[in-house]
Design a protein around this motif. Structure first.
Motif, mmCIF file in Angstrom:
data_model
loop_
_atom_site.group_PDB
_atom_site.id
_atom_site.type_symbol
_atom_site.label_atom_id
_atom_site.label_comp_id
_atom_site.label_asym_id
_atom_site.label_seq_id
_atom_site.Cartn_x
_atom_site.Cartn_y
_atom_site.Cartn_z
ATOM 1 N N ALA A 1 0.854 -1.188 0.000
ATOM 2 C CA ALA A 1 0.000 0.000 0.000
ATOM 3 C C ALA A 1 0.890 1.238 0.000
ATOM 4 O O ALA A 1 0.774 2.100 -0.852
ATOM 5 C CB ALA A 1 -0.929 -0.005 1.203
ATOM 6 N N LYS A 2 1.797 1.320 0.976
ATOM 7 C CA LYS A 2 2.749 2.429 0.968
ATOM 8 C C LYS A 2 4.003 2.134 1.801
ATOM 9 O O LYS A 2 3.983 1.278 2.683
ATOM 10 C CB LYS A 2 2.086 3.720 1.451
ATOM 11 C CG LYS A 2 1.677 3.743 2.899
ATOM 12 C CD LYS A 2 1.344 5.184 3.313
ATOM 13 C CE LYS A 2 1.007 5.301 4.790
ATOM 14 N NZ LYS A 2 -0.330 4.820 5.146
ATOM 15 N N VAL A 3 5.058 2.872 1.486
ATOM 16 C CA VAL A 3 6.278 2.818 2.301
ATOM 17 C C VAL A 3 6.071 3.781 3.460
ATOM 18 O O VAL A 3 5.832 4.969 3.256
ATOM 19 C CB VAL A 3 7.525 3.234 1.482
ATOM 20 C CG1 VAL A 3 8.752 3.286 2.387
ATOM 21 C CG2 VAL A 3 7.762 2.271 0.322
ATOM 22 N N LEU A 4 6.143 3.255 4.675
ATOM 23 C CA LEU A 4 5.926 4.097 5.854
ATOM 24 C C LEU A 4 7.263 4.694 6.335
ATOM 25 O O LEU A 4 7.345 5.887 6.632
ATOM 26 C CB LEU A 4 5.313 3.240 6.964
ATOM 27 C CG LEU A 4 4.580 3.946 8.093
ATOM 28 C CD1 LEU A 4 3.351 4.655 7.571
ATOM 29 C CD2 LEU A 4 4.188 2.931 9.164
ATOM 30 N N ILE A 5 8.293 3.847 6.397
ATOM 31 C CA ILE A 5 9.629 4.310 6.808
ATOM 32 C C ILE A 5 10.664 3.794 5.809
ATOM 33 O O ILE A 5 10.924 2.592 5.754
ATOM 34 C CB ILE A 5 9.988 3.821 8.231
ATOM 35 C CG1 ILE A 5 8.854 4.122 9.222
ATOM 36 C CG2 ILE A 5 11.286 4.465 8.702
ATOM 37 C CD1 ILE A 5 9.027 3.470 10.575
ATOM 38 N N PRO A 6 11.238 4.693 5.007
ATOM 39 C CA PRO A 6 12.228 4.273 4.011
ATOM 40 C C PRO A 6 13.497 3.725 4.678
ATOM 41 O O PRO A 6 13.791 4.037 5.840
ATOM 42 C CB PRO A 6 12.544 5.559 3.252
ATOM 43 C CG PRO A 6 11.488 6.539 3.621
ATOM 44 C CD PRO A 6 10.957 6.133 4.957
ATOM 45 N N GLU A 7 14.237 2.951 3.907
ATOM 46 C CA GLU A 7 15.445 2.304 4.403
ATOM 47 C C GLU A 7 16.425 3.302 5.030
ATOM 48 O O GLU A 7 16.979 3.045 6.111
ATOM 49 C CB GLU A 7 16.121 1.558 3.238
ATOM 50 C CG GLU A 7 17.352 0.791 3.632
ATOM 51 C CD GLU A 7 17.921 -0.031 2.477
ATOM 52 O OE1 GLU A 7 17.391 0.037 1.346
ATOM 53 O OE2 GLU A 7 18.912 -0.747 2.715
ATOM 54 N N ALA A 8 16.628 4.440 4.388
ATOM 55 C CA ALA A 8 17.605 5.420 4.890
ATOM 56 C C ALA A 8 17.190 5.950 6.264
ATOM 57 O O ALA A 8 18.040 6.182 7.140
ATOM 58 C CB ALA A 8 17.748 6.574 3.898
ATOM 59 N N ASP A 9 15.883 6.142 6.469
ATOM 60 C CA ASP A 9 15.397 6.632 7.762
ATOM 61 C C ASP A 9 15.591 5.575 8.846
ATOM 62 O O ASP A 9 15.920 5.898 9.997
ATOM 63 C CB ASP A 9 13.905 7.004 7.686
ATOM 64 C CG ASP A 9 13.652 8.184 6.753
ATOM 65 O OD1 ASP A 9 14.593 8.575 6.037
ATOM 66 O OD2 ASP A 9 12.519 8.706 6.741
ATOM 67 N N LEU A 10 15.366 4.315 8.491
ATOM 68 C CA LEU A 10 15.582 3.226 9.449
ATOM 69 C C LEU A 10 17.043 3.184 9.875
ATOM 70 O O LEU A 10 17.364 3.109 11.059
ATOM 71 C CB LEU A 10 15.209 1.871 8.828
ATOM 72 C CG LEU A 10 13.726 1.574 8.623
ATOM 73 C CD1 LEU A 10 13.555 0.260 7.858
ATOM 74 C CD2 LEU A 10 12.996 1.486 9.963
ATOM 75 N N GLN A 11 17.926 3.249 8.890
ATOM 76 C CA GLN A 11 19.359 3.141 9.191
ATOM 77 C C GLN A 11 19.850 4.331 10.013
ATOM 78 O O GLN A 11 20.672 4.167 10.920
ATOM 79 C CB GLN A 11 20.170 2.989 7.900
ATOM 80 C CG GLN A 11 19.899 1.672 7.155
ATOM 81 C CD GLN A 11 20.110 0.424 8.017
ATOM 82 O OE1 GLN A 11 20.938 0.401 8.911
ATOM 83 N NE2 GLN A 11 19.330 -0.628 7.752
ATOM 84 N N ALA A 12 19.330 5.532 9.727
ATOM 85 C CA ALA A 12 19.713 6.715 10.505
ATOM 86 C C ALA A 12 19.237 6.569 11.953
ATOM 87 O O ALA A 12 19.956 6.921 12.901
ATOM 88 C CB ALA A 12 19.125 7.974 9.868
#
Ligand SMILES: O=P(O)(O)OC[C@H]1O[C@H](OP(=O)(O)OP(=O)(O)O)[C@H](O)[C@@H]1O
Ligand code: HPA
Ligand SMILES: [Mg+2]
Length: 187
Positions: A11-22
């Protein structure tokens, strides 16, 4: 696995990979500051916490041991059954150890409430919780989550360790599923 592999299921991306890693780096910095000079034992909760545990452990400068517990309360649905079962216990005796539970998500809070009282009875030197995601219901519970990554809305999420019926754990981001995947009844 990425967005393209999911096709119409996402449906949608809630938290992108870069935000998770940060965020993982931020959490690691806080934990480093709090556990300086202490003998830290990370307890990951299988299977959902594998990704956050692996990334967090590598982002820490503090030497840490790692152990795992497997508990399950969700089965294959999207609602907690409320019954927590131990599928695998710790290999380590945590008496007098500084224990940090590492979780992917606090949703109803039932799993962690149960786990905290279970581990507390083994008399660790300290016991804290790090959870990448927290939903609104868990905020209402009497549960002190010292390290929280993101407060998210009350939607069923997948990816970065989180599954729906054992699928989607290997997405590098956190997203929500299209309603048709649930069979239209929310699980
Ligand atoms: O706060 P709660 O409502 O208790 O939900 C959170 C728990 O549910 C999920 O695990 P699950 O039991 O689905 O097992 P899994 O980690 O193997 O997916 C998740 O990984 C948490 O451990
Ligand atoms: O939103 C969720 N997604 C996946 N697993 C979960 N376990 C509790 N809540 C969730
Ligand atoms: Mg699950």
């Amino acid at each position: 696995m990425d967005e393209k592999d999911l096709g119409k299921d996402l449906a949608k991306v809630l938290i992108p990979e870069a935000d998770l890693q940060a965020k993982v780096k931020e959490l690691a910095a806080q934990i480093d500051a709090d556990y300086e000079g202490k003998d830290l034992l990370l307890v990951g909760v299988l299977k959902g916490a594998v990704m956050i545990m692996a990334d967090l452990a590598r982002a820490l400068h503090t030497p840490a041991s790692m152990d795992w517990m497997a508990v399950s309360s969700y089965g294959s649905g999207t609602k907690s059954s409320g019954v927590v079962r131990i599928l695998k216990d710790l290999d380590t005796d945590i008496l007098d150890r500084h224990v940090l539970i590492v979780e992917d998500i606090v949703d109803s809070g039932l799993t962690l409430s149960w786990l905290v009282s279970n581990l507390r009875s083994r008399n660790p030197a300290s016991l804290e919780i790090c959870a990448l995601l927290r939903k609104p219901e868990a905020v209402k519970m009497d549960l002190n989550v010292k390290y929280v990554g993101f407060d998210i809305p009350n939607e069923f999420v997948i990816g970065y360790g989180l599954d729906y019926a054992e699928k989607y754990r290997n997405l590098p981001f956190v997203g929500t599923l299209a309603p048709h995947v649930y069979g239209g009844n929310g699980g």
